[in-house]
Design a protein around this motif. Structure first.
Motif, short mmCIF file in Angstrom:
data_model
loop_
_atom_site.label_atom_id
_atom_site.label_comp_id
_atom_site.label_asym_id
_atom_site.label_seq_id
_atom_site.Cartn_x
_atom_site.Cartn_y
_atom_site.Cartn_z
N HIS A 368 0.74 -1.23 0.14
CA HIS A 368 0.00 0.06 -0.08
C HIS A 368 0.80 1.30 -0.11
O HIS A 368 2.06 1.19 0.30
CB HIS A 368 -0.94 0.00 1.15
N THR A 370 0.46 3.63 1.96
CA THR A 370 0.66 3.96 3.28
C THR A 370 2.11 3.76 3.78
O THR A 370 2.72 4.45 4.77
CB THR A 370 -0.33 3.29 4.28
N ARG A 402 -0.17 -6.74 -4.73
CA ARG A 402 -0.51 -7.70 -3.72
C ARG A 402 -0.40 -9.21 -4.24
O ARG A 402 -0.88 -9.16 -5.44
CB ARG A 402 -2.07 -7.34 -3.13
N GLN A 416 -3.16 3.08 -5.66
CA GLN A 416 -3.85 3.64 -4.77
C GLN A 416 -3.80 5.06 -4.78
O GLN A 416 -2.74 5.83 -5.29
CB GLN A 416 -3.33 3.10 -3.73
N GLU A 418 -3.99 8.14 -1.82
CA GLU A 418 -3.91 8.15 -0.49
C GLU A 418 -3.97 9.41 -0.11
O GLU A 418 -3.27 10.52 -0.77
CB GLU A 418 -2.56 7.43 0.13
N ASN A 454 -8.33 -1.42 11.00
CA ASN A 454 -7.05 -1.35 10.31
C ASN A 454 -6.02 -1.47 11.50
O ASN A 454 -6.07 -0.75 12.53
CB ASN A 454 -6.55 0.06 9.54
N TYR A 456 -3.29 0.29 11.86
CA TYR A 456 -2.57 1.34 12.07
C TYR A 456 -3.46 2.65 12.11
O TYR A 456 -3.17 3.57 12.36
CB TYR A 456 -1.78 1.89 10.91
N THR A 457 -5.08 2.11 12.18
CA THR A 457 -5.93 3.41 12.53
C THR A 457 -6.87 3.14 13.57
O THR A 457 -7.31 1.95 13.73
CB THR A 457 -6.74 3.92 11.05
N ASN A 478 -11.30 3.50 2.31
CA ASN A 478 -10.85 3.28 3.73
C ASN A 478 -10.29 4.29 4.16
O ASN A 478 -9.79 5.04 3.60
CB ASN A 478 -9.90 1.72 3.48
N SER A 479 -10.52 4.40 5.67
CA SER A 479 -9.83 5.65 6.23
C SER A 479 -9.87 5.38 7.52
O SER A 479 -10.10 4.42 8.22
CB SER A 479 -10.89 6.72 5.93
N GLY A 480 -9.12 6.20 8.42
CA GLY A 480 -9.08 6.37 9.75
C GLY A 480 -8.10 7.38 10.22
O GLY A 480 -7.64 8.30 9.72
N PHE A 482 -4.64 7.84 12.54
CA PHE A 482 -3.38 6.77 12.82
C PHE A 482 -3.25 6.87 14.15
O PHE A 482 -3.49 7.81 14.90
CB PHE A 482 -2.15 7.64 12.14
N ALA A 500 -6.21 10.02 7.77
CA ALA A 500 -5.78 9.59 6.43
C ALA A 500 -6.92 8.84 5.75
O ALA A 500 -7.95 8.24 6.52
CB ALA A 500 -4.72 8.69 6.62
N TRP A 501 -6.88 8.69 4.24
CA TRP A 501 -7.69 7.68 3.74
C TRP A 501 -6.94 7.16 2.36
O TRP A 501 -6.12 7.70 2.03
CB TRP A 501 -9.19 8.51 3.32
N GLY A 502 -7.69 5.88 1.97
CA GLY A 502 -7.01 5.44 0.57
C GLY A 502 -8.15 4.93 0.00
O GLY A 502 -9.35 4.41 0.52
N1 PHE Z 1 -3.79 1.42 3.54
C1 PHE Z 1 -5.14 1.10 3.30
C2 PHE Z 1 -5.34 0.06 2.33
O1 PHE Z 1 -4.54 -0.33 1.72
C3 PHE Z 1 -5.71 2.29 2.94
C4 PHE Z 1 -5.74 3.44 4.23
C5 PHE Z 1 -4.97 4.49 4.24
C6 PHE Z 1 -6.47 3.26 5.49
C7 PHE Z 1 -5.05 5.35 5.01
C8 PHE Z 1 -6.51 3.90 6.35
C9 PHE Z 1 -5.59 5.09 6.35
O2 PHE Z 1 -6.44 -0.18 2.08
#
Ligand code: PHE
Length: 542
Positions: A368, A370, A402, A416, A418, A454, A456-457, A478-480, A482, A500-502
């Protein structure tokens, strides 16, 4: 061959009145004659007039009856001259189609008495149908009433024959002159250019279609932005701080939006470029994503993703064979990351396992973007330690990998998008506000959020958008926020948060282009013709 014959004939005759007759008389193939006439006409050697003739021809069924006799006669002949025959017996004597048509026609003609038992009513019949078909085949004219009934029975059909009548044209010559298309060195040196006839330049000829430089759909989908973009551009130019109170600024946009009748599209561009514009208009800076190879450390460990996490398995991630491990990591920081995984800190209990450096050293293809965010945030925290903390808004759009089974909706390689905001005192409300702002600029202003997980979030939210075309809510990202376990070891103080979001670039592009198999969009199975043909796609109108 045909050309010489035609030009030669016209030398002594005024006209070829019928190209079909001419072809037969001279033993030529009519289609060859037609092609030559077209070409000679184009070069004004001859004047050609279309002629059309409609002729009746036998259909396949008609041909059959012309050979074997009409079904009614075939049926009549199968009925014994004396006495009668059981219907079932008679059926065995003729073929099924002949039986069906034969029965009805023979009964209509009053040739036979129908019933369970079938018998003749007359002793002799004539096969008029067969005779008429043979006449048609010979090119003879027949009575229009008869013709109509044969047509109704689909035994004959009209065929249009096309040919030409031909006369001398303004540039007639008995032999075609050779014309030059190019002025060559030889013509110039030899002086031939003086006498040579050059082919006229055809200014209305179509050139070959340009081949190079087609945009891939991922780069091509257009985003439509309405008036509020100009407004935000305005803010941007004025350098008005686009404060983190996104809720408020969103309302400002809305008000403007409602108050002005929208005449049309104010701003259009291509997806990736437009996404970049959107981010830039929101004062986001682009992160440097030019590294597909990443260490597990930045991809996972720095993001507080435990080393036993299933995503770190080779079934989910592509690990590198060479170079297998990373050369360099910031040692002090690695120590803090190890500690937070093992025993926590900053109000966390950690995971309580034995953190292994070898695992963190493993190189992989980033799973990712991220991973880039974690590097960038670490750098921001380092700078804050040396100087002072500066809030940041960052974005990236690039490729990730992946180790997945490839199917209609999954690729092992995709893109992605982000975004992140790093500032003091951010809340989930800010995250929702910035997401509303971002996605409404993409034309998706109806959003729903669902709690998610996640490593990390915390909290984490899946983002859904209502898709009018599909009539349902579609997951778009997806988001959150950190976690402190990620941010604190980097060196951020407690009051600094990161939202953050992706999302994938493929998903919205597929929806926009109506592509239901991701492999048609990206990868080795992409149809290059599709890349050339497909039109621009509008985002922004749902
Ligand atoms: N890294 C997450 C993914 O691969 C996306 C994401 C980014 C989620 C930042 C939360 C914050 O789906």
């Amino acid at each position: 061959m045909a050309e010489e014959v035609i030009l030669g004939y016209l030398q002594n005759h005024d006209e070829i009145s019928d190209s079909g007759q001419f072809a037969t008389d001279h033993g030529l193939d009519h289609s060859d004659v037609v092609n030559v006439i077209k070409s000679l006409h184009g070069f004004r050697y001859v004047d050609a007039q279309d002629i059309k003739r409609e002729t009746d021809v036998l259909t396949e069924e008609g041909e059959k009856y012309a050979e074997q006799g009409s079904p009614e006669v075939q049926l009549f002949l199968a009925v014994p001259a004396e006495g009668s025959i059981l219907k079932e017996e008679l059926q065995k004597l003729v073929d099924p189609a002949v039986f069906k048509i034969g029965c009805s026609q023979a009964a209509k003609n009053k040739w036979v008495q129908m019933g369970n038992q079938i018998s003749r009513k007359v002793q002799h019949v004539e096969d008029r149908i067969k005779d008429l078909l043979l006449q048609i085949r010979d090119g003879q004219e027949i009575d229009t009433g008869d013709k109509k009934s044969l047509k109704a029975r689909k035994l004959i059909a009209v065929q249009t024959w096309k040919g030409y009548s031909v006369r001398k044209g303004p540039d007639y010559a008995p032999i075609r002159r050779r014309t030059a298309t190019d002025l060559t060195r030889e013509y110039l040196q030899g002086g031939d250019w003086r006498n040579i006839e050059f082919k006229e330049y055809n200014f209305s000829a179509k050139g070959p279609p340009p081949e190079g430089g087609h945009l891939h759909p991922l780069n091509k989908a257009r985003i439509t932005l309405f008036f509020f973009n100009l407004f935000s551009l305005f803010l941007y130019i004025l350098n008005e701080s686009y404060t983190l109170n996104f809720h408020t600024s969103n309302q400002i946009f809305k008000r403007h939006w409602d108050g002005i009748s929208v005449e049309g599209i104010m701003y259009q561009s291509y997806v990736k470029e437009r996404l970049k514009d959107i981010f830039r208009l929101m004062n986001f800076e682009e992160m440097p994503t030019n590294r597909y190879v990443e260490s597990s450390f930045w991809n996972f460990d720095a993001l507080f993703q435990p080393q036993q996490h299933p995503a770190r398995d080779s079934h989910d991630t592509f690990f590198l064979k060479a170079p297998e491990t990373t050369k360099q990591l910031p040692e002090d920081y690695v120590e803090l990351v190890k500690r937070v995984h093992e025993s926590g800190g900053y109000g966390s209990r950690g995971y309580g396992y034995d953190w292994k450096r070898e695992e963190a050293n493993k190189n992989l293809l980033r799973t990712h973007t991220t991973a880039i965010s974690s590097r960038m945030l670490y750098a921001v925290a380092q700078l804050a330690k040396q100087q002072s903390f500066t809030p940041k808004r960052y974005f990236s759009i690039d490729r990730v990998f992946r180790n997945e089974a490839v199917d209609r909706t999954h690729l092992a390689e995709f893109h992605q998008i982000e975004g992140l905001v790093c500032d003091r005192g951010l809340t989930l409300g800010h995250l929702i506000g910035v997401l509303q702002d971002f996605f409404s600029r993409l034309g998706m202003d109806k959003l729903k959020f669902k709690p998610a997980y996640n490593p990390y979030t915390e909290p984490s939210m899946e983002i859904f958008s209502y898709h009018k075309g599909l009539g349902k809510w579609v997951e778009i990202g997806n988001s959150g926020m950190f976690r402190p376990e990620m941010l604190r070891p980097m060196g951020f103080s407690e009051d600094v948060n990161v939202i953050a979001w992706g999302l994938s670039l493929e998903r919205p592009t597929m929806i926009l282009y109506g592509i239901d198999n991701i492999r048609e969009l990206f990868g080795h199975k992409v149809d290059l013709a599709l890349v050339k043909r497909n039109p621009l796609c509008l985002i922004g109108i749902q």
